[in-house]
Enzyme design. Structure first.
Site: not given
Length: 433
Positions: A288, A337, A361, A367
């Protein structure tokens, strides 16, 4: 109101006039301005800042802004604050449902602001304030300016019309508007109610991120940013002027509209951007990409590569990973975040994160996808292209911990059992390789 015309581009030195000949020409600057206007410079940065960072505009207006009585303290926005608490911050993950739009009391854009989280302080020109707004009436003859911060407004429900000193900008959900320090404006609701998010950036101004190895094209393109053309109000009516300064609110009364700039030129101006124009970069071969690749705007700090604030989005896109880990990854990050959902579903959560909601978060708090999303993605057909459709989420990412306010922590909208989103994750380990 007729369809608006905008100027295109980001960071340009713009020039515009609402009356022909109102803008003096540099080679023949007159002793007296055309139409009997007053010349006024609005400086958004220090005078001697580098050319690429310098923000200032020349305004040619009916009355100078200096023509105002003394301010007195105001309680117009009692839930908009600059205090984010002292002492340690909980490392827990938090998520909230949307604020309700007011039904009974008349609440405008400024009155309906509630501070949810933040860090730093406006006096230090460092840090951020994250706010939610919910309103049901227009500001009418109330005008506001923020001397503490540049503001990034993200509508989630309801269209807004910003009538500013430098012109008019209309925005709808999935568009954003940036309002520089000191610009005077009022907000009209174009629908029965409005709700969304507002970021105060206390630090260096927002700008497009460098593209690095991506090259010259991609992400948010400069041509898609829109700045207003000149427009003015010549109203000889009582107006309230509200100022936000050093975290407090102040009020004074004018006998005229302060939105009376007939012409202007410069670089310190509001602008809007349609997030649906974002050019997401892909496809991905494996793993990713970091969320940085979805950055729309960034405000750097004194630490290279660690922003005071990054504004990133997660728009419709194609996930074309083959024979690889398909779910959104689990991760821990050095940044704070704060996320919001404007439209649709967020691809990392099956439920619970709904449009108008938000989550927090903080640094090193783990997370990632909930158990339902992990299971679905882990069993997806990897031979098929994976489309992420009908969505628009965003993230305010800060290099510092983001402190939730007591208002946010005591709100009925706080999801008290958010940790349950990960409770279904099971041990899948098999030691037979």
């Amino acid at each position: 109101m007729t369809a608006l015309t905008y100027q295109s581009g980001f960071g340009n030195s713009f020039s515009t006039e609402a009356l022909a000949g109102a803008l003096p020409q540099a080679r023949n600057s007159p002793q007296k301005c055309p139409y009997g206007l007053y010349a006024e410079q609005l400086s958004g940065t220090a005078f001697t800042l580098s050319r690429d960072e310098n923000k200032r505009s020349w305004l040619y207006r009916i009355r100078p802004a200096a023509l105002q009585p003394a301010f007195t303290p105001s309680n117009v926005a009692p839930l908009w604050t600059h205090e984010f608490g002292r002492g340690p911050v909980s490392p827990n993950r938090f998520r909230w449902n949307p604020l309700p739009i007011p039904e009974f009391a008349s609440i405008d854009f400024i009155q309906g602001m509630q501070t949810w989280a933040g860090n730093g302080h406006c006096d230090d020109h460092s840090g951020i304030s994250i706010n939610l707004y919910a309103a049901n009436v227009s500001m009418d003859r109330r005008v506001f300016y923020n001397a503490d911060a540049e503001m990034l407004i993200v509508p989630q429900e309801g269209r807004l019309r910003f009538l500013t000193e430098l012109g008019i900008l209309e925005v709808e959900p999935q568009e954003i508007i940036v309002m520089p320090r000191g610009i005077r404006f009022k907000v009209e609701l174009m629908d029965s109610g409005a709700r969304g998010y507002l970021l105060e950036n206390y630090g260096r101004s927002l700008r497009l991120p460098e593209l690095g190895p991506i090259g010259s094209n991609g992400l948010a393109n400069a041509r898609d940013f829109k700045t207003p053309v000149a427009w003015f109000e010549e109203k000889e009516e009582t107006h309230e002027l509200i100022a936000k300064f050093t975290g407090g609110f102040w009020t004074t009364t004018l006998g005229h509209s302060p939105l009376d700039v007939v012409a202007w030129h410069g670089t310190h101006a509001p602008y809007k951007y349609d997030l649906r124009n974002f050019n997401a970069i892909g496809s991905i071969s494996y793993d990713h990409p970091d969320p940085c690749i979805f950055t729309v705007l960034t405000a750097p700090s004194e630490i290279t590569g660690a922003a005071n604030i990054d504004f990133a989005i997660f728009p419709p896109r194609v996930l074309a990973m083959e024979n690889t880990f398909r779910p959104p990854w689990f991760h821990r990050n050095v940044a704070g975040e704060f996320m919001g959902l404007i439209h649709g579903l967020y691809d990392a959560k099956a439920d619970g994160f709904i449009p108008g909601g938000s989550s927090l978060h903080n640094p090193m708090s783990p997370h990632g996808p909930d158990s339902a999303t992990f299971s679905k993605a882990s069993n997806a057909d990897l031979s098929q292209v994976d489309y992420v459709r009908s969505t628009m989420a965003f993230m305010f990412e800060s290099r510092r911990a983001i402190r939730p306010t007591s208002l946010a922590m005591q709100s009925d909208s706080l999801q008290r059992h958010y940790d349950d989103a990960w409770s279904g994750l099971q041990k899948n380990f098999v030691n037979d390789l």
